[in-house]
Write a protein that holds these residues in place. Structure first.
Motif, short mmCIF file in Angstrom:
data_model
loop_
_atom_site.label_atom_id
_atom_site.label_comp_id
_atom_site.label_asym_id
_atom_site.label_seq_id
_atom_site.Cartn_x
_atom_site.Cartn_y
_atom_site.Cartn_z
N LYS A 155 1.07 -0.72 -0.21
CA LYS A 155 -0.11 -0.08 0.02
C LYS A 155 0.94 1.30 -0.18
CE LYS A 155 -0.69 0.07 4.87
NZ LYS A 155 0.19 -1.20 5.48
N THR A 156 2.10 1.46 0.71
CA THR A 156 2.59 2.95 0.69
C THR A 156 3.63 2.63 -0.63
OG1 THR A 156 2.43 2.15 3.22
CG2 THR A 156 4.54 3.49 1.99
N THR A 157 4.58 1.60 -1.31
CA THR A 157 4.95 1.13 -2.58
C THR A 157 3.64 2.33 -3.49
OG1 THR A 157 5.69 -0.37 -1.64
CG2 THR A 157 5.53 0.14 -3.95
N LEU A 158 2.40 1.80 -3.80
CA LEU A 158 1.65 2.58 -4.46
C LEU A 158 1.56 3.71 -3.93
CD1 LEU A 158 -0.99 2.05 -6.46
CD2 LEU A 158 -1.98 1.40 -4.72
N LEU A 159 1.04 3.86 -3.10
CA LEU A 159 0.97 5.98 -2.40
C LEU A 159 2.40 6.56 -2.92
CD1 LEU A 159 -0.73 7.99 -1.00
CD2 LEU A 159 0.83 7.80 0.85
N ARG A 160 3.28 5.96 -2.82
CA ARG A 160 5.07 6.47 -3.49
C ARG A 160 4.33 6.79 -4.92
NH1 ARG A 160 8.14 7.44 0.59
NH2 ARG A 160 10.09 7.30 -1.11
N ALA A 161 4.73 5.59 -5.17
CA ALA A 161 4.61 5.46 -6.70
C ALA A 161 3.11 5.83 -7.41
CB ALA A 161 4.40 4.02 -7.47
N ILE A 162 2.31 6.75 -7.06
CA ILE A 162 1.86 7.87 -7.24
C ILE A 162 2.10 9.01 -6.91
CG2 ILE A 162 -0.64 9.23 -7.09
CD1 ILE A 162 -1.86 6.06 -6.07
N PRO B 76 8.09 3.21 -11.49
CA PRO B 76 7.39 1.18 -12.24
C PRO B 76 8.33 1.14 -13.09
CG PRO B 76 5.40 2.83 -13.40
CD PRO B 76 6.62 3.62 -11.95
N GLU B 77 8.09 0.10 -13.11
CA GLU B 77 8.97 -0.93 -13.95
C GLU B 77 8.32 -0.86 -15.59
OE1 GLU B 77 9.37 -2.63 -10.84
OE2 GLU B 77 11.63 -0.96 -11.03
N GLU B 78 6.70 -1.53 -14.88
CA GLU B 78 5.43 -1.72 -15.67
C GLU B 78 4.45 -0.91 -15.47
OE1 GLU B 78 4.78 -5.61 -16.62
OE2 GLU B 78 6.85 -5.80 -16.63
N GLY B 79 3.13 -0.58 -16.44
CA GLY B 79 2.63 0.43 -16.22
C GLY B 79 2.37 1.59 -16.80
N PRO C 172 8.58 13.42 -8.87
CA PRO C 172 7.83 14.38 -8.18
C PRO C 172 7.49 15.04 -7.95
CG PRO C 172 9.56 12.70 -7.13
CD PRO C 172 9.54 12.72 -8.30
N HIS C 173 8.48 16.23 -7.68
CA HIS C 173 7.77 17.75 -7.73
C HIS C 173 7.38 18.58 -8.94
CE1 HIS C 173 11.92 17.36 -10.53
NE2 HIS C 173 12.32 18.73 -11.11
N MET D 168 1.63 15.43 -0.46
CA MET D 168 1.50 14.61 0.24
C MET D 168 2.00 15.12 1.90
SD MET D 168 3.65 10.65 -0.46
CE MET D 168 3.89 9.68 0.71
N MET D 169 1.27 14.17 2.94
CA MET D 169 1.78 14.89 4.29
C MET D 169 2.16 13.08 5.02
SD MET D 169 -1.71 14.96 6.72
CE MET D 169 -1.12 14.54 8.47
#
Lengths: 564, 360
Positions: free
Chosen positions: B42-49, B55-58, B72-73, B79-80
């Motif tokens: 779940k944290t990985t997904l949030l950080r990917a967003i 991500p490698e794919e998608g 990111p910038h 993000m909190m």
């Protein structure tokens, strides 16, 4: 352990520090502020500031400290940032090698650097060969007050301290602090400037303070470079005419005062601010794999830094086997003659024996006292154990030159420590001087050992009928042997290449330790230089053996010993 | 306010696969929760967003913008962080102003907007304070203000309340929902605290092993779990292994088990179990009601092993003859508490509360 023993240790340590640490400093201060009639006076210290030569010395010392610190930071900061963030080929080995220059004696290295940067040195020869320099007017890199060479040597020796402190600060930084900035649109160098650097400032300054005090009071390097107009050398020269002359005392007091003020300012600026984050870090830092090309660039950066930093010592090794080395890239012929000559020279053979003697006794003393002090600090609830801890660490903050001068003044005829000079043999005072300065390393490694060894292991032994003293001997000491050996090896190798005490306190040639013998040989005519470098190589061999030994025992933890 | 569309997202860390081919749609203005056991991704997904993991794919789209490779910038998310990541070298005002300064907003406007943001989180009087002079709850509010003041396209919250005490958590979670709705923000909220999710989420996704196990509004996920993992992660439940006997006309099934017969419906309406197929029944403790008399169906019999009286609720554990050995029951507003261990009791459930999930 019975209740009275910690008290005994406490009393002994306090007494020892009172006599051999505070008293010499106090005596110096007294001589600087009281005239022969016992009246308080500021005229001696005032005279320092009115004398243009002393004033210039102070300014030069300040420049030496400041420039060495800045140069060390310039070298260390990019390296620490890269190592904190990226993986690159050979990183583990290179980051350890990066620390090697710290343990190579700059005093010895300075011999070699002249070979590279002198007017007929390697750099000029190379430039002339490439047609970039006119052979008739070679540039003197070390001219212009020689400050450049001194600063270069200091920086190449001391940058590992900055590297270790900055790395530690970066490791403590919650990566979310940087990610938050990134998330709000702040990126790259801007992020470094606005967020990362301000947050690691306390660590940067902690390292800078040590480097500044170290290079501000450095004696060996300016001596070798003939850089005379600097406070440390002026103090060294002053001891020749000590009797009835208060000015050297005043000079020492000014130097001590300056370091204390610098230390206090840095504590005041950054001691109060605790930037350690309150919440726990939300993510561990994941090291990025650098892109192949960048990765090899980082590898080259680390390798080049280490290579340049050990270049002076490579120069010493080359010099020690050079038949003739003048105006050529490499020595034009090689010979083992200097080593043979060195073995026949009374000064060199004696000095190796002397250094071994002084260093062994002082290390033995440090280990004994270190085990005791660390025990009281970590294992007992004795009121005042924190004072003991602070006392044992104090020698790190006081310049070696100040203490050496204090001992020297007290060892004069009719003074309090005169009885410690047996005939003309300074062995006792030198052993004490060496021991005091290196006690912190041993106390620290012993304390780390006690902290890692659970008290319950001792209690289990006592529960089975072992007396407290026996349980310490049978259980704890064997378990912390590695720490003791490591701390002892460091104390030993630093003592082998000690400069200020050795130069000041050993007055007769037959009592010279290695460093003073090197200094004497350099000033000698003929093949003195070559003999000095042969002796320097011997010293580095000793040093390398002990440090590698300590490194094998302590592994990654070795860096912790150099943090203040 | 943006909608977020994620397709086939895969992220690996060395050998471990953190996200595998994950699809997810988050509507504009939605307060969306990511839940799951630790290590579920779940944290990985949030950080990917947010852009901290590439991500490698998608792909990841904000509305129609493909932001998959955007750093990111430049994503304009806010993000909190779990640790708040407030910068101790800057005071409260400067922390909140940071993002606006980066956007080169004129100074007077910065002052106004920062003050507004601080008022909104009830920290208006603390602008000049240092970060280490604030309590945990106050730091949390400042972190929220810092994230909101930049008017992000999407607000990300990474376990924002995990460092607070229980009372403050309840207060702050309603506060966060109020603010998100007031601003019409799309917000993604990561937590492992199911109460937080159930109480304020519009929709939630349960992650398991880098994939989405179920997605839906809180009551749907709670009442109709699709898998055993979801059923046990959200709330307490009793699992009873059984086999499908027959299908009823209304879409429910008759299930036989070692401790009796039950009528139940699949949690996932798309799942069509076969006759004879093994299944797990999930019955939540509060869906069971105790009685001393036996009825014919949807009943578990057992001897009382333990009873715990908590005032508004009483917990019982019944020992049965076979699998599962223990059945947990929660009785709301208990008028009379059974305390005698060994008493034979019956626990009955309404078929609407009995959920079938595939046997693992």
């Amino acid at each position: 352990m019975s209740r009275s023993i910690p008290k005994l240790i406490f009393a002994f340590t306090v007494l020892f520090f009172a006599v051999f640490f505070l008293y010499p400093i106090w005596n110096t201060v007294q001589e600087a502020f009281f005239d022969p009639d016992g009246e308080f006076t500021l005229s001696f210290v005032g005279a320092i500031f009115r004398n243009p030569i002393y004033l210039e010395g102070l300014i030069n010392a300040f420049k030496m400290g400041l420039f060495s610190t800045i140069a060390s930071l310039v070298i260390a900061l990019p390296l620490a940032l890269v190592a904190n963030r990226y993986r690159f080929p050979g990183k583990d080995v290179l980051t350890s090698l990066l620390l090697v220059p710290m343990i190579l004696p700059p005093f010895v290295g300075a011999l070699g650097i002249r070979q590279f940067l002198g007017q007929t040195g390697v750099l000029n020869t190379l430039l002339i060969d490439l047609g970039l320099m006119n052979p008739a007017t070679p540039f003197d890199w070390m001219g212009e007050g020689q400050l450049f060479g001194v600063v270069l040597m200091n920086a190449l020796h001391l940058y590992p301290i900055a590297y270790l402190n900055i790395s530690a600060a970066l490791a403590n930084l919650d990566p979310a602090m940087e990610e938050a900035a990134e998330n709000l649109g702040c990126h790259g160098l801007r992020r470094l400037w606005r967020v990362t650097l301000p947050l690691i400032m306390p660590g940067v300054f902690a390292g800078s303070t040590i480097i500044f005090i170290w290079s501000f009071t450095e004696l060996g390097v300016p001596l070798i470079f003939d850089y005379g107009r600097v406070t440390s050398v002026q103090i060294f020269d002053g001891i020749k005419e000590l009797s009835g002359n208060p000015l050297p005392y005043a000079l020492v007091v000014v130097m001590l005062g300056t370091t204390v003020v610098i230390y206090a300012i840095s504590k005041w600026l950054f001691g109060r601010e605790n930037f350690a984050s309150s919440g726990r870090a939300s993510t561990g830092r994941t090291l990025e794999h650098a892109k192949p090309l960048t990765g090899w660039l980082f590898t080259a950066l680390f390798a080049a830094t280490t290579a340049i930093a050990i270049l002076p010592h490579v120069g010493v090794i080359l010099l020690s086997v050079a038949g003739d080395w003048y105006g050529t890239l490499l020595p034009s012929e090689f010979t083992a003659q200097h080593y043979i000559d060195a073995l026949g020279h009374p000064l060199t053979v004696n000095s190796i024996g002397n250094s071994l003697k002084y260093a062994s006794f002082s290390t033995l003393f440090d280990i004994t006292l270190g085990i005791a002090i660390a025990y009281v600090v970590v294992r007992t609830r004795l009121p005042g154990r924190h004072l003991l801890d602070a006392l044992a660490m104090l020698p790190l903050a006081v310049p070696g030159l100040v203490l050496a001068f204090g001992y020297f003044a007290l060892a004069q005829e009719g003074q309090a420590f005169d009885f410690l000079i047996l005939g003309e043999d300074p062995v006792i005072i030198l052993v004490i001087a060496y021991a005091v300065r290196r006690l912190p390393y041993v106390v620290r490694s012993a304390a780390a050992g006690y902290q890692q060894t659970s008290v319950s292991l001792e209690e289990a032994a006592q529960n089975l009928g072992c007396t407290p003293w026996r349980s310490l001997q049978r259980v704890t000491l064997p378990l912390i042997t590695a720490n003791l050996i490591a701390g002892g090896l460091l104390a030993f190798s630093f003592a082998m290449l000690e400069v200020s005490d050795s130069l000041i306190l050993a007055e007769q040639a037959q009592h010279f330790p290695i460093t003073k013998a090197i200094y004497a040989l350099i000033s000698a005519l003929g093949n003195g230089h070559y003999l000095a470098s042969a002796l320097g190589v011997w010293a580095m061999l000793f040093l390398a053996t002990t440090i590698i030994g300590a490194g094998l025992i302590l592994g990654q933890k070795m860096g912790a010993l150099f943090r203040v | 306010m943006v909608s977020i569309r994620i397709r086939g997202l895969t992220k690996r860390f060395g050998e471990t696969i953190a996200l595998q081919g994950l699809d997810l749609d988050i509507k504009a203005g939605e307060l969306f929760f990511l839940l799951g056991p630790s290590g579920c991704g779940k944290t990985t997904l949030l950080r990917a967003i947010a852009g901290f993991h590439l991500p490698e794919e998608g792909s990841i789209h904000f509305d129609d913008d493909d932001v998959t490779q955007v750093p990111p910038h430049k994503r304009n998310t806010a993000m909190m962080f779990q640790s708040y990541a407030l910068w101790p070298h800057l005071n409260v005002f400067r922390n909140v102003a940071f993002g606006l300064e980066e956007q080169k907003v004129p100074k007077p406007e910065i002052r106004e907007r920062v003050q507004q943001a601080l008022e909104m989180v009830k920290m208006g009087d603390y602008a000049q304070r240092k970060i280490n002079q604030l309590s945990g709850g106050q730091q949390q509010r400042v972190a929220l203000a810092r994230a909101l003041v930049v008017r992000p396209r999407c607000l990300m919250l990474d376990e924002p309340l995990s460092n607070l005490d229980a009372k403050l958590r309840i207060e702050m979670r309603t506060e966060i929902r109020r603010i998100c709705k007031e601003f019409g923000l799309t917000a993604i909220y990561v937590t492992h605290d199911q109460k937080e999710a159930l109480s304020i989420a519009d929709r939630m996704a349960i992650l398991d092993g880098g994939k989405i196990a179920q997605i839906g509004p809180p009551e749907e996920v709670y009442r109709h779990p699709h898998t055993a993992t979801v059923a046990s992660f959200i709330g307490e439940t009793n699992f009873i292994p059984g086999a499908v006997e027959s299908a009823n006309m209304d879409g429910s099934y008759r299930i036989s088990s070692a401790i009796g017969e039950f009528t139940a419906s699949p949690g996932n309406p798309e799942w069509k179990p076969q006759i004879g197929q093994k299944t797990l029944l999930s019955i939540r403790p509060e869906c069971l009601s105790l009685s001393v008399e036996k009825s014919s169906q949807n009943v578990v019999a057992g001897k009382l092993a333990e009873s715990v009286y908590l005032g508004e609720i009483a917990h019982y554990a019944l020992k049965t003859e076979s699998d599962p050995k223990t059945i947990h029951i929660a009785e709301l507003n208990p008028r009379r508490v059974v305390r005698e261990e060994g008493t034979l009791l019956y626990a009955a459930a309404d078929p609407r509360d009995i959920v079938m999930v595939p046997a693992p």
